[in-house]
Structure formats: C-alpha cells, structure tokens
Design a protein around this motif. Structure first.
Motif, short mmCIF file in Angstrom:
data_model
loop_
_atom_site.label_atom_id
_atom_site.label_comp_id
_atom_site.label_asym_id
_atom_site.label_seq_id
_atom_site.Cartn_x
_atom_site.Cartn_y
_atom_site.Cartn_z
N LEU A 66 -23.97 17.98 -4.12
CA LEU A 66 -25.10 18.69 -3.52
C LEU A 66 -24.55 19.88 -2.75
CD1 LEU A 66 -28.32 17.47 -1.96
CD2 LEU A 66 -26.89 18.96 -0.57
N THR A 67 -25.12 21.05 -2.99
CA THR A 67 -24.71 22.28 -2.31
C THR A 67 -25.86 22.81 -1.48
OG1 THR A 67 -23.22 22.82 -4.14
CG2 THR A 67 -23.80 24.60 -2.61
N ASP A 68 -25.64 22.97 -0.18
CA ASP A 68 -26.65 23.50 0.74
C ASP A 68 -26.42 25.01 0.86
OD1 ASP A 68 -28.36 24.22 2.75
OD2 ASP A 68 -27.71 22.65 4.14
N ASN A 69 -27.37 25.77 0.30
CA ASN A 69 -27.28 27.23 0.36
C ASN A 69 -28.16 27.82 1.45
OD1 ASN A 69 -25.45 27.44 -1.81
ND2 ASN A 69 -27.13 27.24 -3.28
N GLY A 70 -28.51 27.01 2.43
CA GLY A 70 -29.33 27.52 3.53
C GLY A 70 -30.69 26.88 3.57
N LEU A 71 -30.73 25.55 3.53
CA LEU A 71 -32.00 24.82 3.56
C LEU A 71 -32.53 24.78 4.98
CD1 LEU A 71 -33.83 23.23 1.59
CD2 LEU A 71 -32.62 21.15 2.31
#
Length: 981
Positions: A582-587
């Motif tokens: 899982l990659t958080d790109n600015g949630l």
C-alpha cells in the motif's frame, strides 16, 4: 426463412362474356372520343353485371341509387370486367351493397390499368366474399375507397387486390370489419409488381390468421403507410403484415391491439431490405406475439416513438434481424413493456453485419431471460446508446446486452438488470467499451457490469451500483472519473480500478467489504466514502472495507459517515488493504469535527481512528454549552437523542457542524422575548401623546396636551444580524392601538389605551414563529406651560407558535413549541419645549422598566431534537434622551401643520437574555444547558413626522421611527389620528 409462404389473391378470369347491363332507364351509355362510358342510376337492387369482354366500355359509373343493391345469393353487387382496361366509379350515397356468397364490388382487366373509386357501404357474408376486389395482369391496379365494409366468412376480406407483374396502389379510408379465418382487412398480393398501400380507416378483424393489412409480393417493393387503428383477434392475427423478396417498408401512426398466439402488431420481411416506423401504440396479448418484427437478408431499420406492450412468453417488444450480412439499426422512444419469459424489450441482431440500437425509450421487462435491450452481431460491431430508463427484472435478464466482434455501449439514462445477470453485459471477441454517463444498477445476485473481450474498458462518469466483473485476456480497466459515483459490490474483478470520483462500498448508508482483483489506485481528486456501524454484531460488518488482491495506491480523501453510535468514545477501523503493498500518496480525511478522526497508513493497511467529543475548538459560548450537554447525552447512551447525535457525527466540516448546533439551539424563544420587549416600549410610547391645536400664542402650545379619542396603526420591521455568537432573526409586525385621554383640569391629564399586534419571526436557521401580542395601559400627565411630565404603566401577554426545522448529516426533524410571554412595563417621560413656534427645540428623556416572564413548555416532534424549555423572568431598564426639532405653519382655514425630526440614543441594561433548556429525549441524569442572547446595549434613535391639527383639535400624525444598533435595526412607520371629545 420468411414469415409465411407467399400467397396470391385469386380474382378469377376476366369474365369475357356478352354485355348484360340493366335495361334502361337505369343505365345510359355515352360514347366519347376513344372512350365508352356507361352510367347506372336509380333502382339497381338486382345488381350491376357488366362483363365487358373486348368492349366497348372503358368506364362504369354507379351512383344516385334509389334503393340498396341486394342481388341474389352468389351474385356480385357490382361486377365490371374487360379484356382491356377498367375504371369503376361507385357512390352508393345513403344506400349500400348487400351480398351473399359473392363480392360486393368486383373489377378485373386483362390488359391495361384497373381502377376502382368507391364511396359508400358494403356488407357481405359467405366464405371468400370480399367487400371490394380488383385484379389485373401486368398493369396498375388501383383502389381508392372510403366508407364502411363489413364481411363475414372464411377468407372474406374487406379489400383485396392482385396482379401478376403490375403495380398495386391502395388508398383506403374505409372502416373495415371482418369476421372469419384468413379474413383480412386489406389483402394485396403481386408476383412481380410493387405494392403501395395508404390506409386511413380503422380496421377490426376476428378469426385465426385474420390480418389487418396483408401485403405480399414475390419480387416487388412493398410500401405501407397507415394511420389506421387496427384490432385483431385470433391466432397468427397480425396488425400489418408485409413480405417480399424485394424491399418492405411500413410506416404506421395508428394504434394496434392483437389478441391471440403467434400474433404481432407489425410484421415486415423484405429480402433486400426492411424498414418499419411506428409512432402509435401496439399491444399484444398472446404468446409468440411481438410488438414489431422486422426481418431481412440485408439491412433492417426500425424506428419507434409510441408505446409497445406484450403480455406473454416469446413476445419481444421490437425484434429486428438481418439473416445474412446486413446492418440492423433500431431507434426507439416512448415506452416498451413486456411481461413474459424470453421477451426482450428490444432484440436486434445480424449474422455478420453491424448492429446499432439508439434508445430513449423507457423499457420494463419482468419475465425470465428477457433483456431490456439486446444487440448482437455475429462478426461486426454491436453498439447500444441508451437515454431512457431500462429495467429488466426477471432471472437471467440484463438491462443491456451487447455481443459482437467489438461492443460499444453508451448509457445516459438508467439501467437495472435482473438477478444473476447484469445491468450492462458485453461479450466481445476483441474490444469491449462502456461509457456510462447515467446510472447502472445490478441486483444483489447479479452484476452492475459484466464484460469480456481481449480488452475491456469501462469509464464511469455517472453512477454504478453493484458488482463489476471484467474478463480481458489482455487488459481490463474500470475508470471511475471525477464527479462519478461507484457504489461497489462485494466483488470487483478488473485488472485495474482507478478512482478519481467517489467509491462507496455497498453505497452510502450500507456497510460492505469489496474484494478487488489486482490493482486499486485512488487519485488526488478521488474520494473513498466509508460507512461505520460500530454497533454491528459481526466485526466484519462494522465498517466499509476495500481489499485489493495486489497493490493499492491512495491519495485524495476518506469521507466518513457513521450509521450507529460508537460503542466507546475511541475506536479504530481498518478500511483499506493492499495485499502486496500500500502506497500513501497523500490521503486526507473529511469527517465531522465531533469524531476527531485520524488516519494511519502502514505497508499494507489504512486505519481510521475516531474519538467522539462534541465539544470542539472555536465554538461560540452557546454552541459550546449545547455541545457539552450532548457529550453527557452520548456518554449516557444517547436515549431518544441518538438520531441527533448521529446527524452531528455525519456533518462533514466545521461550518456544517456549527450550523447544526445552531439549528438545535432554543435561541428563537429568546428572540421572541426580545421582540416582545421592543413591542412593549413602542406601546408605552403610544400612550404619551394627545395633541391639540393650541390656544393663544407662544412656544408652550407645541407641547400642550388635550382631551381626545385616538387610534393608530403601524408596521414594524426588526432585523438582528447574524454574528459569531448569535443566530440573528428578522420580524415583521402589524400593530393597532386605540385609547382615550381625559383632561382633569388645565394641567392634569389621565389616559388609557389598548393594542394588538400580529407578528412573523424567522431566524437565520429557518426556524419560524407566528405570534400575537395584546397590551393595555394607563397614563398620567402633568403639563403646565412648556413642561410635560408623564408616566405610564402597561401589561399584556404574547403567544407564539414556533416551528424549528432541522436538517444536517442525514438527520431531519421538525420541532414545534407553544410559548407564552407575560409583560409588565412602566415608563416616565420628561420634556420641555424651547424656541419659537417657527423653530422649536424639545429635549425629551424617557425612562422604562420592563419585566418579561416566559412560561415553561416542551416541544413536540423533532425526531429526537425536541427541547424542554424552562420558564424564567427577565427585567430590562432603558434610558432614552432625544431632541426633537420642528416648526409649525398655520393654514388660512385655521389648520395647523407641524413637521418635526428627532434624534437621540437609547441604553438598555439587563438585556442579556438567558434561557435554560434540555433535550426532551435525553437519558435520566443529563443536566440542562443555558444559552444567552444579547441585544445591542446602545442604539441610535432617529425619527421624523408631521402632524396636521385642525381648529377643532382633530389631529392626524404620520411618523417614522428607527433604532439603529451595531447588529440590530428597527424601523417603524405609522399613522395616528385623534379627535377631541
């Protein structure tokens, strides 16, 4: 391959025997230039039999009858045959033709055109007896007819015409009724000639294979234009039937009703092309009874804008089919309804040509295996463009089904599929594309969208609800575009799911776990709408959850909605998982401030945390007091206030949250008290004047009081603006006062008065109050010379019917309260007049003391937001110094005109109104809360007016008065009249 076998009407030989017209005077022969005409009139009851043979007659006219034509059984009413051309003109006038076992009118020619022009009435009985029959070989056969035709018998048609290779032209406005097997309304056939039919009269047939309009040609083109209403009864009884190896074209604006199995509204088959246009209504009541059938080896076109309703199995609304390689195009509007199994709304297919369906029709199917729209191409592109509402409700029924080498579906309407099928289903060998701009809905046990092909691409710009199953041997994509909504089901099978719009598992208001194959990506503009149900008994049902079987990349926002009160003040929920990574790109997060929500991401999960506290930063004092009380309610279990708490937990931002607290506030009840205060002061002021014309000279006359009866009316407008601490309100009031003043001697006056007002008050939260107020008072005045000292006491009561309408975070409620306010007021005035009558100055000082008493009450309704309001008292002191400047002019008739202006200020003390209330549905042990409503402590006073006083001391006063504060403005306009007694 074709609808039926070809048939040719047998008109028999040309009857080339001796000429046997009736004897004179009924028939008269006229010889023209190359034309022989015979005209028959009068009593022709035995019939007219003109077997012309080789001649000499070309034209037979029958008209001006004096009796019905009633020949013997087996004899035609009128018969005209020739080896050459034939023209038969008949007008039966008020009479008719009645035959048994024979035609009503018969005309035939072996060489040259055959023409029948008929106006009148025909009744025939017997098998094979036709109302009007015409036959020819290789030349034109033409029938123009109007009137009525009634037939009874097997194959007893209304109008019949046939040729070998000649064209046929029928123009009928006849009302036709037939009864019997194969008894058609209009029956036309040709081996090689073209057929053209224009039908404008209504047609009713009864019997098996009894067809309204029947036209067949071996090779010729068939064109049928009909405005007729057609009713048929019996098996295989079609409204309009056209079949040819050439081109078949049918255009109808009439209404059809067929009863019987194997029947149809319109059936057309042209081997080299078929076209059907229908703008009327079509209803069939049997099995295997479609509304419209259009079949060809070549191109097929159907346009429908009326309505179609079928009732039994195997009865499609529209059935358009190319058996070889032609293109099939269907355009549909209006409504289509089918009720049986295997009864699609629209079925369009071609063996190897392209198929296009463009529909704005509202389509409903209820049987099994009954798609709303089916478009099938064996080897080319199948295209469906939908603008209507399509609902397929039976098992195995798709809203839209497209199959072909490639498929393309565009939806601008609403599509719903039945159980175990899809809203939209596509089966392509190569590319399958769906562009959704409307709404697509799948049943619980079915799919919203099913697609298969080499590449499958779904782009959603509207709303999709349900499972999505995509089989792409190379690739499959589901793009949820910006502004779109994807209410995902339990399963989303797609190589890639890209969300730039909103995804809501199960839809908003429902908790669901969505399993996604492969990759999930949410862009910066995407929203994941998460529902929480903390009180669910099954832990897997406590929150929406997306599980991507491979990788997940997330940006954009998580939008939180709460369906049940949290069990504990602080809880956590795993809302999204990428099984591989899982990659958080600015949630980021959108949630009610009362949730104090947080997001946490790790290598595979997104976790949502909440900590319920209704008291948040930056609330004003009143909002904070209400929020603190709601915390008590929440910790006590919510009780009857639970819907309100859920509404607050579903407000999406701080402004919405504050607005919701304002809607819950009882401030409108304090506003009513404030409005009553202003009204009380205005009423007290009205008791303190009873002007007279004045006697003698000098400035003292300006202030002199007299003895009078008086009455006045005014309109009052109050506007208190919304501030960071106050909701604010507006009020409009109509007031009427009346009273009297008595002079005890030269300096002492006593007076009394009463008043009534009606008001309408509205707050900035749309709470409303309709009020009434009644007051009465007494006044005493001491008026020696230029000085006036006066005092007044008054009292009364106000009654307000209040409605608070609330809507926030999914909560709605309407609370109603009945409020009583008691009023007691005392006032003093000191005034002194200076200057001269032409320019006077009058300083005034007013003191007031007003007590308001609010009675306690409990609101009704409210859906959990009803309040119990405690009673209480409020006392307000006011001080108002003003200066009045004016003048007076005398008219020649002794009338005095006195204009003036006034300015000053008013100070209020004790004007902070406190109100204590509690939520009526709160659990036991929850304490009430108190709010405060303040008014401007200092306000400017302005006024202007003019008095007109005649010599008899009758006075009329027009005035404007205003109070202007930092947040409040009060404007009053009035008129007052008095008369000496």
């Amino acid at each position: 391959m074709w609808l039926t076998a070809l048939a040719v009407v047998d008109v028999g030989p040309a009857h080339a025997q001796a000429i046997t017209p009736p004897s004179p005077p009924e028939c008269v022969s006229v010889t023209g230039i190359g034309v022989e005409i015979i005209t028959c009139t009068g009593n022709l009851s035995p019939g007219v039999n003109l077997a012309n043979g080789p001649g000499p007659y070309d034209i037979l006219n029958v008209h001006s009858l004096t009796a019905n034509i009633t020949p013997a059984s087996g004899t035609a009413g009128i018969l005209f045959t020739s080896d050459g051309s034939v023209e038969l003109n008949v007008d039966t006038g008020p009479f008719g033709i009645f035959t048994t076992a024979a035609d009503g009118v018969f005309a035939a020619g072996d060489a040259g055109p055959v023409t029948i022009n008929f106006f009148g009435a025909i009744t025939t009985s017997g098998n094979g007896a036709v109302g009007i029959r015409a036959g020819g070989l290789d030349d034109l056969v033409s029938i123009v007819a109007s009137g009525t035709i009634v037939t009874d018998g097997l194959s007893a048609s209304g109008i019949a015409a046939s040729t070998d290779n000649g064209p046929i032209d029928i123009r009928s406005s006849v009302s036709i009724a037939t009864q019997g097997q194969s008894a058609h309304g209009i029956d036309v056939s040709s081996v090689g000639g073209a057929i053209n039919i224009l039908s404008m009269g209504n047609i009713a047939t009864g019997g098996t294979d009894a067809i309204g309009i029947y036209a067949t040609s071996t090779t010729g083109q068939i064109t049928i234009t009909s405005t007729s209403d057609i009713t048929t009864s019996g098996g295989d009884s079609v409204g309009i039937f056209a079949e040819t190896s050439g081109v078949a074209m049918v255009e109808s604006s009439g209404n059809f009703l067929t009863r019987g199995d194997g029947a149809a509204g319109i059936a057309a088959a042209g081997q080299t092309g078929t076209a059907v246009i229908s703008t009327g209504s079509i209803a069939t009541e049997g099995s295997d009874a479609p509304g419209i059938t259009a079949i060809s080896d070549a191109e097929v076109g159907v346009a429908m804008s009326g309505s179609i309703a079928t009732a039994r199995d195997n009865s499609r609304g529209i059935w358009a089919q190319s058996l070889v390689n032609g293109m099939v195009a269907v355009g549909a509007g209006g409504t289509i309804t089918t009720a049986g199994d295997d009864s699609d709304g629209i079925w369009a297919d071609s063996s190897s040509g392209a198929v296009v369906v463009i529909s704005s029709a509202n389509i409903t199917t209820t049987g099994q295996q009954s798609d709303g729209i089916s478009a099938i191409s064996g080897a080319a592109l199948a295209t469906v463009v939908n603008f209507g509402v399509v609902s397929a409700n039976g098992v195995g029924s798709a809203g839209i089904f497209a199959e072909g080498q490639e498929t393309q579906v565009e939806n601008y309407g609403t599509v719903a599929g039945g159980p175990c099928c899809g809203g939209v289903m596509m089966d392509a060998v190569d590319l399958a594309v769906l562009m959704n701009y409307g709404t697509i809905i799948g049943q619980t046990s079915g799919e919203a969208i099913f697609g298969s092909g080499t590449d499958v691409r779904i782009e959603n710009f509207g709303t999709v609800t349900g499972n999505v199953i995509l089989f792409g041997s190379n690739s499959s994509y589901f793009f949820n575009q910006a502004g779109a909504l994807f209410n995902s089901g339990e399963q989303v099978m797609s190589g890639f799911v890209v969300n730039d719009g909103t995804i809501a598992p199960g839809g908003r208001g429902s908790v669901l776990t969505t399993l996604m194959s492969d990759f999930y990506s949410q862009g910066a503009g995407g929203t994941y709408a998460v529902d929480l149900d903390p009180q669910a008994s099954n832990p897997s049902d406590r929150n929406d959850y997306i599980v991507a079987s491979n990788n997940a990349e997330v940006a954009g926002v998580v939008e939180v909605s709460v369906l049940s009160l949290p069990v504990a003040a602080s809880e956590t929920f795993i809302i999204l998982t990428g099984m591989s990574s899982l990659t958080d790109n600015g949630l980021s997060l959108i949630a009610s401030p009362a949730l104090h929500a947080t997001l946490f991401t790790d290598a595979t999960n997104v976790t949502l945390g909440i900590s319920v506290d209704f008291t948040v930063d930056s609330l004003n004092p009143n909002q904070r007091h209400i929020a603190a009380d709601l915390n008590q309610v929440f910790l006590a279990g919510g009780g009857g206030v639970t819907p309100v708490l859920l509404g607050l937990l579903n407000t999406g931002n701080f402004d919405a949250y504050k607005n919701a607290l304002n809607q819950l506030s009882p401030e409108i009840y304090s506003n009513a008290e404030i409005a009553a205060l202003y009204s009380s002061l205005a009423f007290s002021n009205s008791l303190l004047s009873c002007k007279v014309n004045g006697t003698g000279t000098g400035t003292a006359a300006i202030i002199r009081e007299g003895q009078c009866l008086w009455a006045g009316a005014s309109a009052n407008f109050v506007d208190t603006g919304t501030t960071s601490d106050q909701i604010g309100f507006t009020q409009t009031t109509g007031l009427f006062n009346a009273g009297a003043q008595v002079a005890l001697d030269d300096v002492w006056r006593v007076g009394f008065g009463a008043g009534y007002q009606s008001s309408s008050l509205q707050t900035a939260t749309n709470a409303q109050s309709e009020g009434s107020l009644a007051q009465a008072g007494l006044s005493v005045k001491y008026n020696p010379g230029p000085l006036l000292l006066a005092g007044a006491v008054s009292g009364g009561g106000a009654w307000y019917d209040t409605t608070r309408t609330m809507a926030f975070g999914g909560f709605t409620g309407v609370a109603e309260g009945d409020q009583d306010v008691g009023i007691v007021s005392g006032s003093l005035r000191a005034a002194y007049v200076l200057g001269s009558p032409h320019l006077y100055y009058k300083p005034i000082l007013d003191l007031g003391l007003t007590h308001l008493e609010l009675g306690g009450f409990t609101e009704s309704g409210g859906g959990g937001a009803a309040l119990t309001v405690a009673g209480g008292g409020q006392t307000v002191f006011s001080l108002a110094p003003t200066l009045e400047v004016g003048s007076e002019w005398w008219m020649s008739n002794g009338t005095l005109i006195r204009p003036m202006i006034r300015g000053g200020a008013i100070w209020y003390d004790g004007a902070d109104f406190a109100l204590t209330a509690a939520f009526a549905g709160a659990p036991l042990g929850v304490s009430p809360f108190t709010i405060n409503t303040n008014i401007d402590e200092v306000m400017g006073l302005v006024g202007a007016g003019v008095e007109v006083i005649n010599g008899g001391d009758a006075a009329l006063r027009f005035s404007y008065d205003g109070q202007l504060g930092e947040t409040t403005q009060i404007h009053t306009v009035g008129v007052k009249g008095s008369a000496r007694f």
